[in-house]
Design an enzyme around this catalytic site. Structure first.
Site, PDB file in Angstrom:
ATOM      1  N   LYS A   9     -10.661  16.266 -21.291  1.00 23.25           N
ATOM      2  CA  LYS A   9      -9.291  15.747 -21.220  1.00 23.25           C
ATOM      3  C   LYS A   9      -9.186  14.326 -21.749  1.00 23.25           C
ATOM      4  O   LYS A   9      -8.157  13.940 -22.306  1.00 23.25           O
ATOM      5  CB  LYS A   9      -8.800  15.800 -19.765  1.00 23.25           C
ATOM      6  CG  LYS A   9      -8.747  17.205 -19.180  1.00 23.25           C
ATOM      7  CD  LYS A   9      -8.429  17.187 -17.685  1.00 23.25           C
ATOM      8  CE  LYS A   9      -8.407  18.586 -17.090  1.00 23.25           C
ATOM      9  NZ  LYS A   9      -8.146  18.573 -15.629  1.00 23.25           N
ATOM     10  N   ILE A  10     -10.226  13.540 -21.549  1.00 22.80           N
ATOM     11  CA  ILE A  10     -10.292  12.172 -22.054  1.00 22.80           C
ATOM     12  C   ILE A  10     -11.427  12.096 -23.063  1.00 22.80           C
ATOM     13  O   ILE A  10     -12.513  12.639 -22.845  1.00 22.80           O
ATOM     14  CB  ILE A  10     -10.538  11.167 -20.909  1.00 22.80           C
ATOM     15  CG1 ILE A  10      -9.399  11.222 -19.876  1.00 22.80           C
ATOM     16  CG2 ILE A  10     -10.685   9.756 -21.467  1.00 22.80           C
ATOM     17  CD1 ILE A  10      -8.069  10.667 -20.354  1.00 22.80           C
TER      18      ILE A  10
END
Length: 356
Positions: free
Chosen positions: A298-299
């Site tokens: 996600k990051i």
């Protein structure tokens, strides 16, 4: 195997005692806090990270907002972010959007206290949100009004929450004392997403209207997922800002995961800031660190990340006030634009600077 830093490297950046020099701006306050420690330092670093997002010509900025932020007085701050494009996409709870509409129509939330007699409040139809009060009679009137609005829409097709809120903003904006979050987003073509819209007074109003046979309105939640994912996937880079956790945070985070599954060549958000009060050791999404999100994709690897454990009603006024002082940064930013029809389309700014 990573080499260990030397003692000299470890002790190269001393903390700076906070100077009592009558700081004349929110910016200077946060810049000095960045040289201190603990959550004050994290808040100062969040300010720097947000400025980096605004300065990055490739970055589309998404925000997640949870908690009773509108009743707590944060409404004009969020409106400022929308009007000045400190953010490009907002995901929040149906409650925040409902409370915003309540205030946009000219009504209020009221100061109370956390130790009031709730049975007595219930008898006079006053609702309590910690130390904030609201008129349940007015809330019910607005529930019914939203239900009647839903009944006037085309019942032969489903709506994304994004399109529904855009149209709702148009309706509310026909007659209101001042713009709020929903009306400002409609006027400035900033997409609003509400992944748990049924869990709110908006859902209550639409459901009650259906109960009386007025509407058969359906929300296409998967179309919402595709719209926010495509906006992320079509952007060259993304940054995320979270005030609180819950569904708005995970919904925005997962857009990168969906884009990866769709083979859109994404590797996670380039920037991340979160202002949360939840702790990571309980294992829930609301409190998990942004670093933990890297394990999910996600990051992005090497992303600029700031975790700040602070009440949003403290952090948001400081951050937005400081950003409001960055007039040149705001003026020079070329944000993406959006076509807000039945299907959301993002248009990235061109090299020529015309915004298309």
């Amino acid at each position: 195997m990573h080499s260990r830093p030397s003692k000299e490297e470890l002790l190269s950046s001393p903390t700076k005692p906070f100077a009592v020099d009558g700081a004349d701006s929110a910016s200077s306050l946060l810049e000095k806090m960045a040289d201190t420690a603990f959550q004050g330092r994290q808040l100062g670093q969040a300010f720097a990270a947000w400025k980096a997002m605004l300065a990055d010509p490739e970055c589309t900025i998404l925000m997640g907002l949870s908690g009773a932020m509108v009743p707590a007085g944060m409404r004009r701050l969020v409106r400022f972010m929308i009007e000045n494009r400190l953010i490009d996409i907002l995901t929040s709870t149906g409650a925040n959007f409902f409370h915003d509409i309540h205030e946009t129509k000219g009504f209020h939330h009221y100061q109370g206290s956390a130790d009031m007699d709730d049975e007595a409040l219930g008898e006079v139809m006053v609702d309590r949100m910690y130390d904030v009060l609201a008129d349940e009679v007015r809330f019910r009137e607005h529930d019914l009004w939203i239900g009647s609005f839903a009944a006037r829409l085309d019942q032969s097709r489903p709506y994304t929450t994004r399109e529904f809120l855009y149209l709702l903003g148009k309706e509310v904006g026909r007659d209101c004392p001042e713009d709020g979050i929903v009306t400002a987003a409609t006027k400035h073509n900033v997409p609003l997403f509400c992944p748990a819209i049924g869990d709110s007074s908006i859902g209550i109003g639409v459901a009650e209207s259906r109960h009386r046979g007025e509407n058969r309105l359906m929300f296409d939640m998967m179309a919402d997922v595709l719209e926010i994912t495509n906006a992320v996937a079509d952007s060259k880079a993304t940054g995320v800002i979270y005030f609180g956790g819950g569904t708005p945070k995970n919904y925005t985070q997962q857009s990168e995961v969906v884009a990866i599954l769709m083979d859109r060549g994404k590797e996670g958000h380039r920037y991340g800031i979160q202002i949360v009060t939840d702790a990571p050791h309980w294992g829930g999404l609301s409190g998990c660190t942004l670093a933990e999100s890297q394990s999910w994709g996600k990051i992005a690897k090497g992303a600029t990340m700031v975790d700040c454990h602070c009440d949003s009603t403290i952090a948001m006024p400081l951050l937005v006030s400081a950003l409001a002082e960055q007039t040149e940064l705001i003026k020079n930013r070329r944000p993406p634009s959006f076509d807000m029809g039945r299907v959301l389309k993002i248009r990235l700014p061109s090299a020529s600077g015309d915004g298309h």
